[in-house]
Design a protein around this motif. Structure first.
Motif, PDB file in Angstrom:
ATOM      1  N   ILE A  18       0.846  -1.205   0.000  1.00 40.83           N
ATOM      2  CA  ILE A  18       0.000   0.000   0.000  1.00 40.83           C
ATOM      3  C   ILE A  18       0.877   1.250   0.000  1.00 40.83           C
ATOM      4  N   ARG A  20       3.902   1.538  -1.121  1.00 39.25           N
ATOM      5  CA  ARG A  20       4.599   1.660  -2.403  1.00 39.25           C
ATOM      6  C   ARG A  20       3.665   2.145  -3.506  1.00 39.25           C
ATOM      7  N   ILE A  21       2.389   1.806  -3.409  1.00 39.42           N
ATOM      8  CA  ILE A  21       1.418   2.198  -4.437  1.00 39.42           C
ATOM      9  C   ILE A  21       0.818   3.570  -4.151  1.00 39.42           C
ATOM     10  N   TYR A  22       0.361   3.785  -2.919  1.00 36.75           N
ATOM     11  CA  TYR A  22      -0.400   4.986  -2.588  1.00 36.75           C
ATOM     12  C   TYR A  22       0.380   6.055  -1.819  1.00 36.75           C
ATOM     13  N   THR A  23       1.422   5.720  -1.129  1.00 34.75           N
ATOM     14  CA  THR A  23       2.197   6.549  -0.195  1.00 34.75           C
ATOM     15  C   THR A  23       1.642   6.393   1.224  1.00 34.75           C
ATOM     16  N   GLU A  25       0.703   8.682   3.216  1.00 36.36           N
ATOM     17  CA  GLU A  25      -0.308   9.675   3.567  1.00 36.36           C
ATOM     18  C   GLU A  25      -1.723   9.224   3.221  1.00 36.36           C
ATOM     19  N   HIS A  26      -1.850   8.187   2.439  1.00 35.34           N
ATOM     20  CA  HIS A  26      -3.154   7.732   1.972  1.00 35.34           C
ATOM     21  C   HIS A  26      -3.956   7.089   3.110  1.00 35.34           C
ATOM     22  N   LYS A  28      -5.822   4.508   3.087  1.00 34.75           N
ATOM     23  CA  LYS A  28      -5.676   3.052   3.077  1.00 34.75           C
ATOM     24  C   LYS A  28      -4.438   2.619   3.862  1.00 34.75           C
ATOM     25  N   PHE A  29      -3.388   3.441   3.801  1.00 30.45           N
ATOM     26  CA  PHE A  29      -2.177   3.124   4.545  1.00 30.45           C
ATOM     27  C   PHE A  29      -2.459   3.152   6.044  1.00 30.45           C
ATOM     28  N   CYS A 107      10.581   2.095   1.273  1.00 31.42           N
ATOM     29  CA  CYS A 107      10.044   2.544  -0.013  1.00 31.42           C
ATOM     30  C   CYS A 107      11.012   3.414  -0.809  1.00 31.42           C
TER      31      CYS A 107
END
Length: 119
Positions: A18, A20-23, A25-26, A28-29, A107
């Motif tokens: 998550i 690696r894909i979104y950062t 701050e997202h 979902k993280f 990351c």
């Protein structure tokens, strides 16, 4: 204990993906972080540390090698091997902030990662 560790590793790998894909701050993280931290703290109630490592193309904890899990997370195992990471240890007093910093550190792109000087 082995099932708890396997569950934690799955959650940890998901958190890393998550990030690696979104950062970090997202939203979902943050949701995944809460899950990872909860499962880690449950394990660390019973143990002083949690260490898992990479042997060849497999992921292992103590005397247990997670063959099926290793197949599912082969790309992540390769990711750690490219960064020359052989094992990861979490200590009882880890904070969420330290976990976030660790994930953020992982990351860093490979070239930058290899040129870092740890202090």
């Amino acid at each position: 204990m082995v099932k708890k560790v396997e569950g934690f590793i799955k959650d940890f790998v998901s958190l890393l993906q998550i990030a690696r894909i979104y950062t970090i701050e997202h939203p979902k993280f943050n949701q995944a972080l809460q899950s990872v931290f909860k499962s880690l703290k449950e394990i660390l109630l019973e143990k002083e540390t949690l260490t898992f490592g990479f042997i060849g193309g497999e992921i292992a904890f103590e005397n247990e090698i997670f063959f099926e899990l290793s197949k599912k997370i082969k790309d992540t195992i390769d990711f750690f091997k490219k960064k020359d990471i052989e094992k990861i240890t979490f200590y009882k007093n880890i904070s969420q902030e330290e976990m976030v910093n660790f994930i953020n550190y992982l990351c860093i792109p490979l070239e930058e990662f290899k040129n870092l000087e740890l202090k």
